[in-house]
Write an enzyme that holds these catalytic residues in place. Structure first.
Site, PDB file in Angstrom:
ATOM      1  N   SER A 129      -1.752  -5.381   3.186  1.00 59.36           N
ATOM      2  CA  SER A 129      -1.404  -3.484   3.933  1.00 59.36           C
ATOM      3  C   SER A 129      -0.931  -3.312   5.350  1.00 59.36           C
ATOM      4  CB  SER A 129      -2.335  -3.318   3.277  1.00 59.36           C
ATOM      5  OG  SER A 129      -2.899  -1.515   4.051  1.00 59.36           O
ATOM      6  N   TYR A 146     -11.925  -3.301   3.074  1.00 51.13           N
ATOM      7  CA  TYR A 146     -10.351  -3.195   2.564  1.00 51.13           C
ATOM      8  C   TYR A 146      -9.189  -4.060   3.202  1.00 51.13           C
ATOM      9  CZ  TYR A 146      -5.973  -1.319   1.103  1.00 51.13           C
ATOM     10  OH  TYR A 146      -4.775  -1.253   0.607  1.00 51.13           O
TER      11      TYR A 146
END
Length: 257
Positions: free
Chosen positions: A142, A155
Site C-alpha cells: 500500500s 495496517y
C-alpha cells in the site's frame, strides 16, 4: 475446497495462478483480469464469492501455517504447479487511532498482513524452486507503507513489512528465475475503503476529502489495480523484479498523500 475443474495444463500452456483474497474487491478484479488473458485461476479466501467462476477455490486463513501449506500442496496436486502467486488477502483493522489501538489488535493485523504474507510467499517460493518453475510472486502492499500517517498504524506497519518481504525474496529467488514484485494501491473503490470511510463518521465527506488530495482527484477502480498486476505477472515481463509499483493516482507528487 470447492472444486470446479481438475484439468492440469502443461507447462507450455496457460499459467496456473493462485490468487489469495480472491473474494475481495481487488482480488475479484484480479481473478477476472487474469482469466481474461487465459490463466487457469485458483482462488483462496476465507469464503467463496457468490457467482465467481474459477478453476478451483480453497478456504484459507492465511494466519494458519499448516492450512497454508496444505492449500499449496492441494493446488500442486490438482493443477500440477503454481506459475503465479498474487497475494491480495489482507485487513485494515478496526481502530483508527493508534493511541487507543490495543496490542492485541496490532498483533492481529500484523499476523494477517505481514506474517501471512511471509508464510505463503515462503511456501510458494519453495515449491517453485523444487519444481524448477520460473514463476512470479506478486504481493499487495500500500502507499500507506511509505509515509507517516496518524490513522491505522498496524495496517501501515504491516504493509512496509510486505515490501521488505518482497525485496528480500526478489534477491533470494532471482537466481531461480522467479520474479517477486509488489503493487501499492492508494485509495480504491473497495469494501476496505468503505470501512475506513464509514468509521470516520462522515463517509462521503471522507471520500471526497481523500480524493481531493490526489493529483488524479479520484479513487482507483479495482480493475486499474488488476491491470498493473496483470502486467507484472505476465511471463514476458519476468525480468522485472524487486519493483514496488504505486497505483495511487500520483499520491507522492507533493500534492497530498
Amino acid at each position: 475446497m470447492v472444486k470446479q475443474s481438475s484439468a492440469v495444463k502443461p507447462s507450455t500452456d496457460r499459467q496456473v495462478t493462485l490468487v489469495t483474497g480472491s473474494s475481495g474487491g481487488i482480488g475479484a478484479s484480479v481473478v477476472a483480469a487474469l482469466q481474461a488473458r487465459g490463466d487457469v485461476v485458483v482462488g483462496a479466501d476465507r469464503a467463496p464469492l457468490d457467482g465467481q467462476d474459477i478453476a478451483s477455490f480453497y478456504e484459507l486463513d492465511v494466519t494458519d501455517e499448516q492450512q497454508t501449506s496444505d492449500v499449496i500442496g492441494q493446488v500442486i496436486q490438482e493443477h500440477g504447479r503454481i506459475d503465479v502467486l498474487v497475494h491480495a488477502a489482507g485487513v485494515l483493522g478496526g481502530t483508527a487511532d493508534p493511541l487507543v489501538t490495543t496490542t492485541e489488535e496490532f498483533e492481529r493485523v500484523m499476523r494477517i498482513n505481514a506474517t501471512g504474507t511471509f508464510t505463503i510467499t515462503r511456501e510458494v517460493a519453495n515449491v517453485m524452486r523444487t519444481s524448477g518453475t520460473k514463476g512470479t510472486i506478486l504481493l499487495l502492499s500500500s502507499v500507506a507503507a511509505k509515509e507517516a500517517r496518524i490513522d491505522y498504524l498496524p495496517y501501515n506497519a504491516s504493509k512496509i513489512a510486505v515490501l521488505h518481504i518482497m525485496w528480500s525474496m526478489a534477491k533470494i529467488l532471482g537466481p531461480n528465475g522467479i520474479s517477486v514484485n509488489a503493487v501499492n494501491p492508494g485509495p480504491v473503490n473497495t469494501p476496505l475503503w468503505a470501512q475506513l470511510a464509514d468509521q470516520s463518521g462522515a463517509a462521503q465527506a471522507a471520500r471526497d476529502a481523500r480524493a481531493a488530495q490526489l493529483p488524479m482527484q479520484r479513487f482507483a477502480e479495482p480493475t486499474e489495480v488488476a491491470n498493473a498486476i496483470s502486467f507484472l505477472t505476465d511471463p514476458i515481463n519476468r525480468y522485472i523484479t524487486g519493483v514496488s509499483l504505486d497505483v495511487a493516482g500520483g499520491a507522492h507528487l507533493g500534492m497530498g498523500s
